[in-house]
Design a protein around this motif. Sequence first.
Motif, PDB file in Angstrom:
ATOM      1  N   VAL A   1     -10.257   6.417  -6.511  1.00 55.58           N
ATOM      2  CA  VAL A   1      -9.153   6.373  -5.548  1.00 55.58           C
ATOM      3  C   VAL A   1      -9.568   5.421  -4.435  1.00 55.58           C
ATOM      4  O   VAL A   1     -10.646   5.565  -3.845  1.00 55.58           O
ATOM      5  CB  VAL A   1      -8.836   7.753  -4.956  1.00 55.58           C
ATOM      6  N   GLU A   2      -8.713   4.449  -4.144  1.00 59.51           N
ATOM      7  CA  GLU A   2      -8.995   3.464  -3.105  1.00 59.51           C
ATOM      8  C   GLU A   2      -7.913   3.522  -2.036  1.00 59.51           C
ATOM      9  O   GLU A   2      -6.727   3.337  -2.334  1.00 59.51           O
ATOM     10  CB  GLU A   2      -9.065   2.065  -3.710  1.00 59.51           C
ATOM     11  N   ILE A   3      -8.325   3.786  -0.805  1.00 57.80           N
ATOM     12  CA  ILE A   3      -7.385   3.895   0.317  1.00 57.80           C
ATOM     13  C   ILE A   3      -7.519   2.651   1.188  1.00 57.80           C
ATOM     14  O   ILE A   3      -8.629   2.282   1.590  1.00 57.80           O
ATOM     15  CB  ILE A   3      -7.661   5.146   1.158  1.00 57.80           C
ATOM     16  N   SER A   4      -6.406   1.991   1.472  1.00 57.33           N
ATOM     17  CA  SER A   4      -6.422   0.809   2.345  1.00 57.33           C
ATOM     18  C   SER A   4      -5.502   1.050   3.543  1.00 57.33           C
ATOM     19  O   SER A   4      -4.584   1.888   3.491  1.00 57.33           O
ATOM     20  CB  SER A   4      -5.986  -0.436   1.577  1.00 57.33           C
ATOM     21  N   PHE A   5      -5.753   0.285   4.607  1.00 59.31           N
ATOM     22  CA  PHE A   5      -5.041   0.499   5.871  1.00 59.31           C
ATOM     23  C   PHE A   5      -4.741  -0.839   6.539  1.00 59.31           C
ATOM     24  O   PHE A   5      -5.550  -1.767   6.505  1.00 59.31           O
ATOM     25  CB  PHE A   5      -5.897   1.358   6.808  1.00 59.31           C
ATOM     26  N   SER A   6      -3.560  -0.943   7.145  1.00 58.00           N
ATOM     27  CA  SER A   6      -3.212  -2.084   7.983  1.00 58.00           C
ATOM     28  C   SER A   6      -2.244  -1.585   9.052  1.00 58.00           C
ATOM     29  O   SER A   6      -1.736  -0.462   8.977  1.00 58.00           O
ATOM     30  CB  SER A   6      -2.568  -3.211   7.157  1.00 58.00           C
ATOM     31  N   GLU A   7      -1.990  -2.430  10.051  1.00 55.44           N
ATOM     32  CA  GLU A   7      -1.123  -1.993  11.144  1.00 55.44           C
ATOM     33  C   GLU A   7      -0.360  -3.164  11.741  1.00 55.44           C
ATOM     34  O   GLU A   7      -0.783  -4.315  11.663  1.00 55.44           O
ATOM     35  CB  GLU A   7      -1.943  -1.296  12.228  1.00 55.44           C
ATOM     36  N   THR A   8       0.801  -2.833  12.307  1.00 58.34           N
ATOM     37  CA  THR A   8       1.580  -3.774  13.098  1.00 58.34           C
ATOM     38  C   THR A   8       1.837  -3.114  14.448  1.00 58.34           C
ATOM     39  O   THR A   8       1.350  -2.015  14.714  1.00 58.34           O
ATOM     40  CB  THR A   8       2.914  -4.117  12.413  1.00 58.34           C
ATOM     41  N   GLU A   9       2.605  -3.779  15.285  1.00 57.98           N
ATOM     42  CA  GLU A   9       2.894  -3.208  16.604  1.00 57.98           C
ATOM     43  C   GLU A   9       3.720  -1.934  16.509  1.00 57.98           C
ATOM     44  O   GLU A   9       3.689  -1.096  17.413  1.00 57.98           O
ATOM     45  CB  GLU A   9       3.636  -4.225  17.464  1.00 57.98           C
ATOM     46  N   ARG A  10       4.441  -1.756  15.405  1.00 63.38           N
ATOM     47  CA  ARG A  10       5.362  -0.621  15.299  1.00 63.38           C
ATOM     48  C   ARG A  10       4.956   0.417  14.264  1.00 63.38           C
ATOM     49  O   ARG A  10       5.417   1.560  14.326  1.00 63.38           O
ATOM     50  CB  ARG A  10       6.770  -1.132  14.967  1.00 63.38           C
TER      51      ARG A  10
ATOM     52  N   PHE B   1      -2.752  12.977   2.867  1.00 58.04           N
ATOM     53  CA  PHE B   1      -3.803  12.346   2.069  1.00 58.04           C
ATOM     54  C   PHE B   1      -4.415  13.322   1.061  1.00 58.04           C
ATOM     55  O   PHE B   1      -4.741  12.939  -0.063  1.00 58.04           O
ATOM     56  CB  PHE B   1      -4.881  11.763   2.975  1.00 58.04           C
ATOM     57  N   MET B   2      -4.580  14.572   1.429  1.00 57.93           N
ATOM     58  CA  MET B   2      -5.140  15.557   0.495  1.00 57.93           C
ATOM     59  C   MET B   2      -4.217  15.737  -0.710  1.00 57.93           C
ATOM     60  O   MET B   2      -4.674  15.843  -1.844  1.00 57.93           O
ATOM     61  CB  MET B   2      -5.374  16.885   1.214  1.00 57.93           C
ATOM     62  N   ASN B   3      -2.908  15.759  -0.452  1.00 63.48           N
ATOM     63  CA  ASN B   3      -1.967  15.895  -1.566  1.00 63.48           C
ATOM     64  C   ASN B   3      -2.000  14.671  -2.483  1.00 63.48           C
ATOM     65  O   ASN B   3      -1.993  14.794  -3.705  1.00 63.48           O
ATOM     66  CB  ASN B   3      -0.549  16.112  -1.034  1.00 63.48           C
ATOM     67  N   LEU B   4      -2.029  13.473  -1.874  1.00 65.20           N
ATOM     68  CA  LEU B   4      -2.031  12.251  -2.680  1.00 65.20           C
ATOM     69  C   LEU B   4      -3.334  12.103  -3.464  1.00 65.20           C
ATOM     70  O   LEU B   4      -3.321  11.729  -4.649  1.00 65.20           O
ATOM     71  CB  LEU B   4      -1.817  11.038  -1.775  1.00 65.20           C
ATOM     72  N   ILE B   5      -4.461  12.386  -2.839  1.00 68.33           N
ATOM     73  CA  ILE B   5      -5.747  12.266  -3.524  1.00 68.33           C
ATOM     74  C   ILE B   5      -5.867  13.313  -4.624  1.00 68.33           C
ATOM     75  O   ILE B   5      -6.311  13.021  -5.740  1.00 68.33           O
ATOM     76  CB  ILE B   5      -6.904  12.399  -2.514  1.00 68.33           C
ATOM     77  N   SER B   6      -5.481  14.535  -4.311  1.00 70.54           N
ATOM     78  CA  SER B   6      -5.531  15.599  -5.314  1.00 70.54           C
ATOM     79  C   SER B   6      -4.684  15.254  -6.524  1.00 70.54           C
ATOM     80  O   SER B   6      -5.091  15.440  -7.676  1.00 70.54           O
ATOM     81  CB  SER B   6      -5.052  16.913  -4.692  1.00 70.54           C
ATOM     82  N   ASN B   7      -3.495  14.712  -6.263  1.00 73.72           N
ATOM     83  CA  ASN B   7      -2.609  14.302  -7.353  1.00 73.72           C
ATOM     84  C   ASN B   7      -3.244  13.195  -8.194  1.00 73.72           C
ATOM     85  O   ASN B   7      -3.178  13.202  -9.425  1.00 73.72           O
ATOM     86  CB  ASN B   7      -1.286  13.808  -6.767  1.00 73.72           C
TER      87      ASN B   7
END
Length: 394
Positions: free
Chosen positions: A309-318, A291-297
């Motif tokens: 910069v907007e960070i989003s998150f989701s999840e599945t069983e895997r 995340f530091m590399n992506l945000i810095s970039n």
Amino acid sequence: MIESHLRIPEKPLQADTTEINLLHLCPEKDFDDILVLASQLCNTTVAAIIGVTNGIPWIKSVFGTEEKETLLNPCFWKPVMEQERILGIEDLKKDPDFQSLQSKFTFYAGVPLISAFQKVGVLYVADEKPGDLNDNQRVALDILSRQILNQIDYQKQHNELLKVQKKLQERYRELEKFSSVVSHDIKSPLANIISLTELLQEENKDSLNADTVQYLDFLIQSSYSLRNYVDGILTFYRSEKILDKAKEDVELQKFFKSIADLYQVNSNVEISYPLIGTLQKVNKAAMAQIFMNLISNALKYNSKPFRKVEISFSETERHYYFEVLDNGNGIPAEDFDKIFDLFTTLDSNDRDGNPGTGIGLATVKKLLDHLGGTITVESELHKGSNFKFKIKRM
């Protein structure tokens, strides 16, 4: 007597004379199920795998009996090894070669194990009562012998792979040590160049002409670019050590706040992130580096007055899924496939005029590869980019 010819290889066979019999490569437990099947399919109480090295038999694995020493008698394995075929005795008590053998076994049948044109041993079944093998049982015994040989070949390839892996790890450690030493030796005089140049420029600012000032600016800028390049190399090679960190649960809000606080010291930067959610058993250090590399970039390659910069998150069983969306300069579509390659840079400078090193995104991909993840990018010039990646859940 039971006989069933096997397929004879073109190359002549010979008894195993290697220092280490190939059967030694495999753990005994790898053959347990095969011996159970051999015993059941052939309707016998006993099944065994005997290895033979330089004419000396030894027990690899046994099912159904504690009378192991009898199984090493040459009467059981030697005829099979010599004739290279499925061979058996229906009633040992009627066979003159076995009359002197003190054993409770009355029937046996065996098939030679031939790996890489070497006779490494015998698979055979035995029972206390006279018996016989029908055609289907002979085929089954032959098939099981090939499964044993397949397991030997697999283990041999696995061992070779481990040797190659060990050599690669040793080479990598040498390279890591080399890069660390060289980088340190470069950074020390480089820091002196930067500080002395800035001092020279400051103390003589009233006496230097415009061209000289510009030259000194170029020298300082190039020195900083080189320092960033060296730092990037160190980060890339040290990322291997990050992957060795213990896994832990990560609360997203606390995790992202600690990262966002590093970049939101400027009033023209806004970073939004998930306020709920927990990652189970992840490498926190590796995630932070990603995340530091992506945000810095995202912030460096953004010439707009206000950077988001907007960070989003989701999840599945895997998998866990993340997106890092920015309002930056964007990336040409033809460069999507190469931005994650080490030392590959685009023909553009960051907002401070410094060229890229081509290391940051390569480090991100390297970490994700080790975490069982993938990353892609969607982007539109002058509007921004969206980096999407996923990692496997434990």
